[in-house]
Write a protein that holds these residues in place. Structure first.
Motif, mmCIF file in Angstrom:
data_model
loop_
_atom_site.group_PDB
_atom_site.id
_atom_site.type_symbol
_atom_site.label_atom_id
_atom_site.label_comp_id
_atom_site.label_asym_id
_atom_site.label_seq_id
_atom_site.Cartn_x
_atom_site.Cartn_y
_atom_site.Cartn_z
ATOM 1 N N LEU A 52 -13.765 -5.457 -9.803
ATOM 2 C CA LEU A 52 -13.759 -4.031 -9.469
ATOM 3 C C LEU A 52 -14.809 -3.269 -10.268
ATOM 4 O O LEU A 52 -15.538 -2.420 -9.727
ATOM 5 C CB LEU A 52 -12.378 -3.435 -9.741
ATOM 6 N N ASP A 98 -12.244 7.016 -11.707
ATOM 7 C CA ASP A 98 -11.383 5.844 -11.714
ATOM 8 C C ASP A 98 -11.818 4.930 -12.857
ATOM 9 O O ASP A 98 -12.965 4.470 -12.894
ATOM 10 C CB ASP A 98 -11.491 5.119 -10.373
ATOM 11 N N PHE A 124 -8.554 -9.757 -1.684
ATOM 12 C CA PHE A 124 -8.641 -9.475 -3.121
ATOM 13 C C PHE A 124 -7.460 -10.089 -3.873
ATOM 14 O O PHE A 124 -7.588 -10.503 -5.024
ATOM 15 C CB PHE A 124 -8.683 -7.958 -3.352
ATOM 16 N N ILE A 184 -12.077 -4.764 0.120
ATOM 17 C CA ILE A 184 -12.390 -6.109 -0.364
ATOM 18 C C ILE A 184 -11.470 -7.101 0.340
ATOM 19 O O ILE A 184 -10.244 -7.008 0.229
ATOM 20 C CB ILE A 184 -12.200 -6.212 -1.889
ATOM 21 N N GLU A 206 -10.034 -7.401 -12.287
ATOM 22 C CA GLU A 206 -10.490 -6.130 -12.857
ATOM 23 C C GLU A 206 -12.007 -6.149 -13.089
ATOM 24 O O GLU A 206 -12.698 -5.145 -12.880
ATOM 25 C CB GLU A 206 -9.766 -5.872 -14.173
ATOM 26 N N ASP A 232 -7.909 -1.882 -3.612
ATOM 27 C CA ASP A 232 -9.035 -2.795 -3.368
ATOM 28 C C ASP A 232 -9.980 -2.202 -2.338
ATOM 29 O O ASP A 232 -10.536 -2.913 -1.508
ATOM 30 C CB ASP A 232 -8.517 -4.160 -2.903
ATOM 31 N N PHE A 237 -13.072 0.879 -1.465
ATOM 32 C CA PHE A 237 -14.053 1.878 -1.875
ATOM 33 C C PHE A 237 -14.386 2.764 -0.683
ATOM 34 O O PHE A 237 -14.147 2.393 0.470
ATOM 35 C CB PHE A 237 -15.327 1.209 -2.392
ATOM 36 N N SER A 243 -13.190 1.118 -12.014
ATOM 37 C CA SER A 243 -14.483 0.878 -11.364
ATOM 38 C C SER A 243 -15.607 1.748 -11.906
ATOM 39 O O SER A 243 -16.783 1.444 -11.694
ATOM 40 C CB SER A 243 -14.349 1.128 -9.856
ATOM 41 N N TYR A 278 -2.536 -5.801 -8.999
ATOM 42 C CA TYR A 278 -3.867 -5.825 -9.606
ATOM 43 C C TYR A 278 -3.799 -5.632 -11.109
ATOM 44 O O TYR A 278 -4.753 -5.246 -11.738
ATOM 45 C CB TYR A 278 -4.716 -4.694 -8.982
ATOM 46 N N GLY A 284 -18.144 -1.458 -8.748
ATOM 47 C CA GLY A 284 -18.358 -0.040 -9.017
ATOM 48 C C GLY A 284 -19.717 0.214 -9.650
ATOM 49 O O GLY A 284 -20.405 1.185 -9.304
ATOM 50 N N ARG A 298 -13.666 5.172 -5.480
ATOM 51 C CA ARG A 298 -12.645 4.143 -5.251
ATOM 52 C C ARG A 298 -11.458 4.838 -4.596
ATOM 53 O O ARG A 298 -10.818 5.703 -5.191
ATOM 54 C CB ARG A 298 -12.219 3.491 -6.561
#
Length: 842
Positions: A473, A418, A457, A454, A470, A496, A498, A421, A750, A477, A492
Motif C-alpha cells: 500500500l 491516509d 489483495f 487491487i 502494508e 485496497d 485508490f 499510503s 489488512y 501510494g 486512498r
C-alpha cells in the motif's frame, strides 16, 4: 421576652457564625493570592468557632459529667490555638527565629495535651467539687465547674502569657516593616486578650462568674484582618487599573502593527507584523526565524524578513557565534550599539554593517523555544521600554500564529491524509469531488473519477504476511504521488482501493480512460520488492465521467463503484467505464436503503436468527446472532446485500443498536425460561468507533438485567484499523467491564500482527474462506498459523463455516476450540435454541 433573655446562646451563635464566615473568606483569599498565612488564619478562625461551640455546650450543661466533657474538649482546642495563633502572625511578620519559637510553643502545647489526656478530670482542676449554676445580670443561668486549680492549669495560663509576649514582638515587627495598620490592630487585640485571658483565669478560680471570653479578642482580630485584607484588595485593584491604563496606552501605540491580525494568509500576517515594527522603530532589518527541527545542527530558517520596510527573500543561517545563540538560551538580548565587536565571527553582521541588535525568543505554550524575533540596524538602536514591550507582544503573537499554523497543518494532515499510503484519504476525496463537480458544471468540461482496486489483495496478506501488505500500500501510494500532476488528484478510497480524479477531460470518455489507465497501470504493475521477495499486483478499475453521466454529485462514487463491480465480474484486471444501465443497480441500492430505514420501525420485517457454536462433539457453547430481513414486496433480502448498503451510510449504527437491544431482550426471555447461553453480536466499524459505544452496551445490559459475560462482541479487523488507538481504548473498557471480545474474519483484513498483540481480545475467529480450502496446503498452513497465534495469546479459536465432519476433525487436530457452521446447524429461530441438540447426519 427580649434578646437579652437569651444572651448566652445569642452571643455564642453570633461569634460562631462570624468565625465560620471569616474562616471561609480568609481561606478564599489565601487560595486566590497563594498566601500561606491566610490559610493558617482560616484554620485559626475554624478553631475559634469550635472553641465557642464547646464553651456554649459547657455553660449550658446541667450536670457535672456533661460539663466536664465539654470543658475537656474546650481545653484541647485552647491548647491547639496557641501555636497556630502565633505561627499565623509571626510568619506574616517574618519574625526572626520563627521556627524555633514555633517549635517551643508547639512542644509545650503537646505536653499540655498529654497532661490533659492523662488528667482525671481536666488539667484545669485537680478535683471537681460541683457544677455551680450562676445567674448573670439578665437572669440567665450558666454552669461553671468549681474545684481546686491544678498546677498544669496555671502553667497553661503562663504559656498563654508567654505567647502574648511573643505576639508583642510580632506587632513591633509589623510596625518596623511598614505594616503599621496591622501592627496597631494586633497591639490593641493583645491588650484586649490580656484582659480576657485574666478574666478566664478568674473564672477558673471561681472569683468571676461569667462566660469565657478568651477567644473574643481573636474574633475581633480576624474581623480586623478581613477589613485590612479588603482594604489591601482595593488598593491592588486600584494598582491594577493603573497598570491596565498603561497597557491600553501601549496597545494603542502598536495598534498599527496589529492591523494585519485578521488577514487569512499567515505569511501576509507575518509581513504586516514586521512592517508595523518597522514603522515604529525604523530598524533596517526585522525578521522572524524558526528553529530547524529537521537537522541536529543549530540552524535558523527565516520565515519572514523585511529590509527598510520591503519584503526580501528568506534565508537560513547557523546560530554558532551569533547573538541569536544567546536568544536561543531563552534570553532577550539587547545590544544597542557595537554588536559586531561583541560577535566578530558573525559574518552576516559584518556583511550587513549591523551596529544595533535586539532579539526576543518565541516560546510556545509548553515552554519549548521554537524561534526568535530579531531587529537589526546599521546605526545604534534607540530602544525604550515601550519598544521592548512591543517586541515581546509581537513575539508572543507571532508564536501563537506559528503554533496555530503547525496545529492546522497537523490536523489537516490527520484529517485528510491516509497514513498507510501517504495519499489523501476518503474525506479529502469527497471534498475534491464536490468542488470538481460544481466547477465542471460551470465551465462545461468533464471530469473523470477512476476507482482502482487491487486484485486479490487478501491473497497478498495470506501469502506474504500483513506487513508485506502494508508495504505494498505504501509503495503504490508513493508511485501515485510521483505520477501526480496539476490535472490529477489521488486518494486512498478504501482498504485496497485508490481513487484518481482527472479535473479536465476533452477526449471521448473510453479513449481517455484507456489512455490514462495504461499510463498509471504501467508504473503500478512494476514488481514491488519486500525483503527478498518480489510481489506483482494487478488492478480492476471502474470509472465515471461527471457531471455528464451523473445527475447529482452524490452519485459520482456510486456510479464508479458500480463500474468497478462490473470490472471484477468480468474477471479482474480490466477497466470499465460506467454505463447508464448500471443505474438500475444504483436505484436498487437506493431503494434498499430507504426500505431498510423504514424496516427499523416495523417489527414485522426485521428479526434475529441464532447459529449455534459448539465443541467438536456438538455440545452447545454459545450462539451467534444474525440479522434477517423479510420485506413485504422484496421478500427475503440477503444480509450480504443490505448490510454493505447500510455500512455506506450512518444507518448501520441504528441497525446495530437495534440488534443489541433485540438480542438483550431475547437473552432476558431465555433467562426467564431457565435457559442461559452466551450470544455473539456482530458490531460494525461505524458503530464500534462511536465514542459512547461502550457506555451504550453497558446501559442496555443494565436495562435488561443482564451480566456483561452474557454477550460476546465480534469486531472485524477493518473496524479496528480505522482508528487503532480509539479501538484499543473501547475494547479495554468493554473487556474490563466483563464483555467477551472476538476478532471476526481474522486473516481477511489488512492489519499487522503487531496490532493483534496490542488488542485486548478473548476469541479469534477463522474465516470461512480458509476453512473451505483446508485440504489445500497453503490454507492449512495459514490456519495452523492463526491457531498458533491465538494459542500463544491464550485466545479461544472459533472456526466459521464448518460444513463437513472432515473439516471439524482436521480443525480439532490443529487445536481449534469451537466450531460454527452448517455441519452442526443452520441459523435457527430464537425460540428453538433452548431445546436445540446436535443431530449428526450419516
Amino acid at each position: 421576652m427580649t434578646l437579652s433573655d437569651y444572651f448566652v446562646p445569642a452571643y455564642f451563635a453570633a461569634t460562631i457564625s462570624i468565625s465560620c464566615l471569616i474562616a471561609l473568606l480568609v481561606l478564599i483569599s489565601g487560595i486566590r493570592q497563594q498566601r500561606t498565612e491566610y490559610n493558617v488564619l482560616a484554620i485559626l478562625s475554624s478553631l475559634v468557632a469550635l472553641y465557642q461551640y464547646m464553651s456554649m455546650r459547657y455553660h449550658l450543661s446541667t450536670d457535672v459529667d456533661t460539663a466536664l466533657y465539654w470543658l475537656n474538649l474546650q481545653t484541647y482546642v485552647v491548647i491547639c490555638l496557641r501555636p497556630i495563633y502565633f505561627y499565623a502572625f509571626a510568619r506574616w511578620a517574618r519574625l526572626p527565629n520563627l521556627n524555633i519559637w514555633t517549635a517551643v510553643i508547639g512542644a509545650a502545647s503537646f505536653i499540655l495535651v498529654l497532661v490533659n489526656f492523662f488528667s482525671e478530670y481536666t488539667m484545669r482542676f485537680s478535683a471537681i467539687d460541683e457544677l455551680r449554676m450562676v445567674e448573670l445580670w439578665n437572669g440567665e443561668s450558666i454552669g461553671l465547674l468549681s474545684g481546686p486549680s491544678s498546677a498544669a492549669g496555671v502553667l497553661a495560663h503562663v504559656l498563654s502569657a508567654f505567647v502574648l509576649v511573643l505576639m508583642v514582638f510580632t506587632a513591633r515587627r509589623f510596625f518596623r516593616t511598614g505594616n503599621k495598620r496591622l501592627a496597631i490592630l494586633l497591639a490593641a487585640v493583645l491588650v484586649f486578650q490580656f484582659v480576657a485571658s485574666f478574666a478566664s483565669y478568674l473564672i477558673d478560680e471561681g472569683i468571676l462568674n461569667f462566660i469565657y471570653l478568651a477567644v473574643l479578642p481573636l474574633i475581633a482580630l480576624n474581623v480586623g484582618v478581613c477589613a485590612l485584607a479588603a482594604y489591601e484588595f482595593r488598593n491592588q485593584a486600584s494598582r491594577y487599573d493603573q497598570l491596565h491604563a498603561k497597557t491600553e496606552a501601549l496597545e494603542h501605540a502598536i495598534s498599527e502593527l496589529a492591523k494585519g491580525a485578521n488577514i487569512s494568509q499567515r505569511d501576509n500576517y507575518y509581513y504586516q507584523m514586521l512592517k508595523g515594527l518597522y514603522e515604529l522603530t525604523g530598524a533596517a532589518y526585522i525578521f522572524i526565524g524558526l528553529k530547524d527541527t529537521q537537522t541536529n545542527d543549530a540552524i535558523v530558517n527565516v520565515k519572514a524578513v523585511i529590509h527598510n520596510g520591503v519584503e526580501v527573500d528568506n534565508f537560513s543561517y547557523a546560530l554558532k557565534d551569533t547573538p541569536c545563540e544567546n536568544v536561543f538560551n531563552f534570553d532577550t538580548c539587547v545590544y544597542r550599539t557595537g554588536v559586531q565587536s561583541q560577535f566578530p565571527k558573525d559574518e552576516m553582521l559584518v556583511d550587513m554593517h549591523i551596529d544595533g541588535y535586539v532579539g526576543t525568543p518565541l516560546i510556545a505554550a509548553d515552554g519549548e523555544l521554537i524561534g526568535l524575533l530579531v531587529m537589526l540596524d546599521v546605526k545604534p538602536l534607540k530602544l525604550d521600554n515601550q519598544i521592548l514591550e512591543a517586541m515581546k507582544i509581537f513575539a508572543s503573537r507571532a508564536c501563537s500564529e506559528i503554533q496555530r499554523d503547525a496545529v492546522e497543518q497537523k490536523l489537516r494532515h490527520m484529517a485528510y491524509v491516509d497514513h498507510a499510503s501517504g495519499l489523501a484519504n476518503k474525506a479529502r476525496l469527497f471534498e475534491v469531488l464536490n468542488d470538481t463537480f460544481s466547477q465542471r458544471e460551470q465551465d462545461q468540461y468533464e471530469a473523470l473519477l477512476m476507482l482502482i482496486d487491487i486484485d486479490r489483495f487478501t491473497q497478498i496478506n495470506s501469502d506474504f504476511g500483513y506487513d508485506a501488505g502494508e508495504h505494498v500500500l505504501l509503495e503504490l501510494g508513493t508511485r501515485l504521488n510521483h505520477y501526480k500532476h496539476d490535472n490529477v488528484f489521488f486518494a486512498r478510497s478504501g482498504a485496497d482501493e485508490f481513487a484518481a480524479v482527472f479535473y479536465r477531460t476533452e477526449a471521448e470518455s473510453n479513449a481517455f480512460l484507456e489512455q490514462q489507465w495504461e499510463s498509471i497501470r504501467t508504473i503500478l504493475r512494476r514488481p514491488i520488492h519486500v525483503d527478498s521477495q518480489s510481489i506483482r499486483v494487478d488492478f480492476s478499475v471502474g470509472a465515471v465521467m461527471f457531471p455528464q453521466q451523473t445527475g447529482r454529485k452524490y452519485d459520482v462514487i456510486q456510479c464508479a463503484e458500480s463500474a468497478l463491480l462490473q470490472a471484477k465480474q468480468k474477471g479482474r484486471g480490466t477497466a470499465v467505464m460506467f454505463e447508464m444501465q448500471l443505474l438500475d443497480l444504483i436505484e436498487r441500492r437506493q431503494h434498499i436503503d430507504s426500505q431498510l430505514r423504514a424496516a427499523l420501525y416495523d417489527d414485522a420485517q426485521l428479526s434475529m436468527a441464532y447459529q449455534p457454536k459448539t465443541d467438536q462433539h456438538g455440545h452447545l457453547l454459545a450462539v451467534e446472532a444474525l440479522l434477517r430481513w423479510h420485506h413485504p414486496q422484496l421478500g427475503n433480502v440477503r444480509p450480504d446485500e443490505f448490510i454493505p448498503i447500510a455500512e455506506r451510510t450512518e444507518l448501520i449504527v441504528d441497525l446495530g443498536d437495534w440488534v443489541i437491544k433485540t438480542v438483550c431482550a431475547q437473552l432476558c426471555q431465555w433467562k426467564d425460561e431457565g435457559f442461559a447461553c452466551k450470544v455473539a453480536i456482530n458490531i460494525s466499524a461505524a458503530q464500534f468507533l462511536r465514542r459512547d459505544f461502550a457506555d451504550f452496551v453497558f446501559e442496555q445490559l443494565t436495562a435488561f438485567g443482564l451480566q456483561p459475560h452474557d454477550i460476546e462482541l465480534e469486531i472485524t479487523e477493518y473496524g479496528l484499523l480505522n482508528d487503532v488507538e480509539r479501538a484499543i481504548e473501547t475494547l479495554r473498557a468493554l473487556r474490563n467491564g466483563g464483555v467477551t471480545i472476538a476478532l471476526d474474519d481474522f486473516g481477511t483484513g489488512y492489519s499487522s500482527l503487531s496490532y493483534l498483540r496490542e488488542l485486548p481480545l478473548d476469541v479469534l475467529k477463522i474465516d470461512k474462506s480458509f476453512v473451505d480450502k483446508i485440504n489445500e496446503d497453503s490454507a492449512a498452513q495459514l490456519i495452523k498459523t492463526i491457531i498458533a497465534i491465538g494459542q500463544q495469546q491464550s485466545l479461544t479459536i472459533v472456526a466459521e463455516g464448518t460444513e463437513t465432519k472432515e473439516q471439524v476433525q482436521l480443525l480439532a487436530k490443529m487445536g481449534c476450540d469451537s466450531f460454527q457452521g452448517y455441519y452442526f446447524s443452520k441459523p435457527i429461530d430464537g425460540k428453538a435454541i433452548p431445546g436445540w441438540k446436535f443431530e449428526q447426519v450419516g
